[in-house]
Scaffold this active site. Structure first.
Site, PDB file in Angstrom:
ATOM      1  N   ASP A  15      18.163   1.665  21.837  1.00  0.00           N
ATOM      2  CA  ASP A  15      18.127   1.993  20.402  1.00  0.00           C
ATOM      3  C   ASP A  15      18.061   0.714  19.548  1.00  0.00           C
ATOM      4  OD1 ASP A  15      18.068   3.277  17.992  1.00  0.00           O
ATOM      5  OD2 ASP A  15      19.969   3.959  18.097  1.00  0.00           O
ATOM      6  N   ASP A 109      11.748   3.246  17.644  1.00  0.00           N
ATOM      7  CA  ASP A 109      12.831   2.170  18.043  1.00  0.00           C
ATOM      8  C   ASP A 109      13.793   2.751  18.828  1.00  0.00           C
ATOM      9  OD1 ASP A 109      14.075   4.089  16.247  1.00  0.00           O
ATOM     10  OD2 ASP A 109      15.584   2.521  15.913  1.00  0.00           O
ATOM     11  N   GLU A 110      13.590   3.981  19.547  1.00  0.00           N
ATOM     12  CA  GLU A 110      14.410   4.624  20.372  1.00  0.00           C
ATOM     13  C   GLU A 110      13.735   5.033  21.829  1.00  0.00           C
ATOM     14  OE1 GLU A 110      17.323   7.744  19.654  1.00  0.00           O
ATOM     15  OE2 GLU A 110      16.732   7.289  17.584  1.00  0.00           O
TER      16      GLU A 110
END
Ligand SMILES: [Mg+2]
Length: 365
Positions: A15, A109-110
């Site tokens: 993350d 973003d993860e």
């Protein structure tokens, strides 16, 4: 999880830290160290992301911009640049792909990575996570945090433990006790409405959740009941599912001399199908939709597609459909200068395995 019948999985949840805000601070030194919100400052705007400096003022993503500005009068609003975020996201995915093909992005973003078996033969998942984070830093200048565990739920919980720029491990030995002491409102999969419902039912912690029977949980939470029953015990058997959206595998060929007759054109489909199939084999993917593209000498083109109910199992299988599609556009209205063949509606390895055990129906729809 029954350790005797299934090997313990190694899953990493990566993350990025305050992703959009960090990209903006990276690209504009004047924004560094300052409270920053990515999002619209307008009356009805919301905060898409907040820098850590802004979070100190209680600013969170999804907060109305008006509220955020009230909490922090010095807050700087920056318009989002999704093209830049997408490009960074792609860089990060390429780093992940050096370690495993089993990547499930949750957002830009993860992502979850299953590294039980990995391309570097690294036995220690915490070391993989460290390497990935340092490569992300080196290649993008941005910080990432990671959680390492034996399932997705715990990996996701773990990535928050040492944020920002940290990582944490939850082992099979520690998992159940870790869950018991957590507040259920922090669980992934428990949103505000569910947390409120759990509160009304007297469920505040993992331990409270564990005390409820499967029947009780299904009665109150329906389809999510079994998931809650599992995670209360540190159990989550959901596989890491590689991204299967918007992918296709294709090949095409432009001929030295235009082709006028069907048998010759059909001959030209075979090398295309072989190319497509060898790529599928290498990546462990299968597809249900075959598309044939015919480009004529005057550069006009037609495409024909057919989707079958179960994924194609080999070159001959793909060719059977492709040849039929090509025959459907014969007689050609002009000599053909290019043929293309694309396989789409792709599925990952797991689904393909299921498919091979079932009879092929070959139904078009
Ligand atoms: Mg993030």
């Amino acid at each position: 999880m029954d350790a005797l019948s299934s090997p313990v999985r190694k899953i990493i949840h990566v993350d990025m830290d305050a992703f959009y805000a960090s990209v903006e601070q990276r690209d504009n030194p004047e924004l560094r160290g300052k409270p920053l919100a990515v999002g619209g400052a307008a009356a009805r705007g919301v905060v898409a992301a907040a820098s850590y400096e802004a979070r100190k003022f209680g600013i969170r993503s999804a907060m109305p911009s008006v509220t955020a500005a009230r909490k922090c009068p010095d807050l700087i609003f920056v318009a989002p640049r999704f093209d830049v975020y997408r490009a960074v996201s792609q860089q990060i995915r390429e780093i992940f792909a050096q370690y495993t093909p089993v990547i499930e992005p949750l957002s830009l973003d993860e992502a979850y990575l299953d590294v039980t078996e990995n391309l570097k033969d690294m036995p220690i998942a915490t070391e993989i996570a460290l390497e990935i984070r340092s490569k992300i830093k080196a290649e993008t200048g941005l910080n990432a945090s990671a959680g390492i565990s034996y399932n997705k739920f715990l990996a996701k919980m773990a990535s928050d433990l040492n944020k920002p720029n940290g990582q944490a491990v939850i082992t099979p030995k520690n998992g159940p006790a870790f869950v018991e002491q957590l507040a259920v409102k922090t669980f992934h999969g428990v949103g505000p409405a569910t947390a409120e419902k759990m509160h009304r039912l007297g469920i505040e912690t993992g331990s409270d959740l564990k005390a409820k029977s499967m029947q009780f949980l299904v009665e109150h939470f329906g389809k999510s009941g079994p998931y809650f029953h599992g995670i209360a015990r540190g159990v989550d058997d959901r596989p890491v599912r590689p991204d299967r959206v918007r992918k296709s595998v294709g090949a095409e060929d432009t001929f030295a001399v235009d082709i006028g007759d069907l048998p010759r054109a059909i001959d030209e489909l075979r090398p295309l199908a072989e190319k497509v199939w060898s790529h599928c084999e290498a990546k462990g993917i299968r597809g249900k939709t075959v598309t044939v593209k015919v480009k004529y000498c005057d550069f006009t083109q037609v495409t024909r597609s057919k989707t079958v109910a179960l994924a194609h199992a080999g070159v001959e299988d793909i060719l059977e459909v492709a040849n039929g599609l090509l025959a459907g556009v014969h007689p050609f209205k002009r000599p053909v200068r290019l043929l293309g063949l694309t396989l789409s509606s792709l599925t990952g390895e797991e689904d393909a395995d299921d498919v091979e055990q079932q009879p092929r129906l070959g139904l078009g729809f």
